[in-house]
Write an enzyme that holds these catalytic residues in place. Structure first.
Site: not given
Ligand code: SAM
Length: 281
Positions: A30, A85, A105, A137-138, A155, A158
């Site tokens: 990212q 975060d 994460e 990967d979640g 969490d 988008d």
């Molecule tokens: N509070 C924020 C919002 O509402 O948009 C989201 C916070 S957090 C920064 C979002 C996290 O999702 C990021 O750290 C990103 O790396 C993680 N993320 C994105 N795709 C993912 C996936 N497929 N599996 C696990 N984590 C993922």
């Protein structure tokens, strides 16, 4: 003065002055930037989209953690997907009833950089012995794990880039499999006024798999466009009907302070305005 211009909507942007840039780099996954803004404090943005800010993160993290945990009433094991975060883990770990938190994460850079530049958001959560941090990967994780949880919190970013898979029906089915029978799944589900498809899509993809699918709302200023929706899915109908009185007793027993969440706000959050209810018709 340099400005951060959010690239989330084609015909609506918000600009935040970058009063001080602390970090800006493309990770493997990212495009990441961390900067200071005089209104919102320190800001984390991924791929041109504000993820979290010191100024208003408490609203989002308190609602997406305390609503499912206090509605459940006896949540011991919590799974967080995303949450790089550390703010969600911080709030979940405030519950004495929670014995184990698994956080999955995908991007370790987000964790490392937030620990360094945004330490107030995780506030020590990453050092809590109850936290099991998994870099993965979640979507793959929920397919492969044999563990079960009482509450699952998505969490995520988008539904773009690595986050897109976390809004699919296949992923929601995987989450269902990872919940104990009375478990609760909650999701970050965007701002319906400008992202109405997110609520409609999640509702359509969740309802085949859960007896009770709904949303609750809160307004998080940096997620522009009005109220943010949080997805709610469980087979235990009684959870969403828990009274303010019962929630208040559980909240008092849990024994910690909040800046946004209250039992009244918890219950009121499920009262959706008509323009959002129409999206569920
Ligand atoms: N509070 C924020 C919002 O509402 O948009 C989201 C916070 S957090 C920064 C979002 C996290 O999702 C990021 O750290 C990103 O790396 C993680 N993320 C994105 N795709 C993912 C996936 N497929 N599996 C696990 N984590 C993922």
């Amino acid at each position: 003065m340099e400005w951060f211009e959010e690239a989330l909507h084609p015909s609506l942007t918000q600009r935040l002055s970058m009063d001080r840039i602390l970090f800006r780099e493309k990770t493997d996954l990212q495009d990441l930037v961390i900067f200071d803004n005089r209104i919102f404090g320190r800001v984390l943005a991924l791929d041109g989209i504000v993820q979290t800010t010191e100024g208003d993160e408490f609203i989002y993290h308190e609602m997406l953690s305390h609503v499912p945990i206090l509605a459940h009433g006896a949540a011991s094991r919590v799974l967080i997907i995303g949450g790089g975060d550390g703010g969600m883990a911080r709030e979940v770990l405030k519950h004495p009833s929670v014995s184990a938190v698994t956080m999955v994460e995908i991007d370790p850079s987000v964790i490392e950089l937030c620990r360094t530049h945004l330490p107030s958001i995780s506030a020590g959560a990453f050092d809590d012995p109850r936290l099991d941090l998994v870099i993965y990967d979640g979507a793959a994780f929920v397919e492969e794990t044999n563990d079960r949880w009482d509450v699952i919190i998505i969490d995520s970013t988008d539904p773009l880039g690595p986050g897109e898979v976390l809004f699919s029906e296949r992923f929601y089915r995987g989450c269902k499999r990872c919940l104990v029978p009375s478990g609760i799944l909650v999701t970050q589900n965007g701002v319906p006024f400008v992202q109405d498809q997110q609520v409609t899509n999640s509702y359509r993809r969740l309802t085949p798999h859960f007896a009770d699918v709904w949303f609750f709302v809160a307004t998080v200023p940096t997620y522009q466009g009005g109220q943010m929706a949080f997805g709610w899915a469980t087979d235990e109908i009684a959870h969403r009907a828990t009274s303010t009185h019962a929630i208040a007793k559980r909240f008092q027993t849990a024994g910690f302070e909040t800046r946004y969440y209250t039992p009244e706000v918890h219950v009121a959050g499920f009262a959706l305005p008509a323009y959002i209810k129409i999206l569920l018709a």
